[in-house]
Design a protein around this motif. Sequence first.
Motif, PDB file in Angstrom:
ATOM      1  N   UNK A 144       0.781  -1.225   0.000  1.00  0.00           N
ATOM      2  CA  UNK A 144       0.000   0.000   0.000  1.00  0.00           C
ATOM      3  C   UNK A 144       0.817   1.281   0.000  1.00  0.00           C
ATOM      4  N   UNK A 145       2.122   1.161  -0.210  1.00  0.00           N
ATOM      5  CA  UNK A 145       2.956   2.363  -0.255  1.00  0.00           C
ATOM      6  C   UNK A 145       2.669   3.144  -1.524  1.00  0.00           C
ATOM      7  N   UNK A 146       2.800   4.459  -1.414  1.00  0.00           N
ATOM      8  CA  UNK A 146       2.730   5.269  -2.632  1.00  0.00           C
ATOM      9  C   UNK A 146       4.035   5.049  -3.396  1.00  0.00           C
ATOM     10  N   UNK A 147       4.061   5.513  -4.621  1.00  0.00           N
ATOM     11  CA  UNK A 147       5.276   5.374  -5.423  1.00  0.00           C
ATOM     12  C   UNK A 147       6.441   6.107  -4.747  1.00  0.00           C
ATOM     13  N   UNK A 148       6.190   7.287  -4.187  1.00  0.00           N
ATOM     14  CA  UNK A 148       7.248   8.053  -3.520  1.00  0.00           C
ATOM     15  C   UNK A 148       7.729   7.319  -2.270  1.00  0.00           C
ATOM     16  N   UNK A 149       6.820   6.771  -1.473  1.00  0.00           N
ATOM     17  CA  UNK A 149       7.205   6.018  -0.281  1.00  0.00           C
ATOM     18  C   UNK A 149       8.046   4.804  -0.662  1.00  0.00           C
ATOM     19  N   UNK A 150       7.637   4.130  -1.730  1.00  0.00           N
ATOM     20  CA  UNK A 150       8.370   2.966  -2.202  1.00  0.00           C
ATOM     21  C   UNK A 150       9.775   3.363  -2.645  1.00  0.00           C
ATOM     22  N   UNK A 151       9.863   4.469  -3.378  1.00  0.00           N
ATOM     23  CA  UNK A 151      11.161   4.962  -3.822  1.00  0.00           C
ATOM     24  C   UNK A 151      12.048   5.321  -2.630  1.00  0.00           C
ATOM     25  N   UNK A 152      11.474   5.991  -1.632  1.00  0.00           N
ATOM     26  CA  UNK A 152      12.214   6.355  -0.420  1.00  0.00           C
ATOM     27  C   UNK A 152      12.697   5.105   0.310  1.00  0.00           C
ATOM     28  N   UNK A 153      11.834   4.087   0.385  1.00  0.00           N
ATOM     29  CA  UNK A 153      12.198   2.837   1.050  1.00  0.00           C
ATOM     30  C   UNK A 153      13.379   2.185   0.331  1.00  0.00           C
ATOM     31  N   UNK A 154      13.287   2.138  -0.999  1.00  0.00           N
ATOM     32  CA  UNK A 154      14.367   1.542  -1.802  1.00  0.00           C
ATOM     33  C   UNK A 154      15.673   2.322  -1.603  1.00  0.00           C
TER      34      UNK A 154
END
Length: 124
Positions: free
Chosen positions: A84-94
């Motif tokens: 359920x992460x947004x694309x930005x959250x996913x990018x930040x996580x990566x």
Amino acid sequence: MEKRILNKLIATAFIASLGLTVTAAIAGPDLIQQQLNRQFTESQQKLKEAEAAKGAERQKLMAEHMKMMHEAMDKMQAMKPKAGMTMQEHEDWINEHQKLMDQVMGQMMEEHHMLMNSGNAHKH
């Protein structure tokens, strides 16, 4: 009376920590990434202690550092971005995960160089 005050302090601290946890979950590294960051700080300190040590103490500290690195790598392999992460959250996580991987590699290279240098010292 004092017990009630202590309970209120504990409850207040707990509520405050929940607020910090929610804030951390919204932005920045997730909880496991934060734990790994702290662990890497500790393992870097262990490596510096090993570098300054000699003989059996150095070997002991190097073994402890290696164990810490293996534990960190196991945690990192098991990590997954939450659903359920947004694309930005996913990018930040990566990006945060990549920073952690860079720290592991950096420390392992330092350890390798220390091992190689100590092996060369025995040859002379």
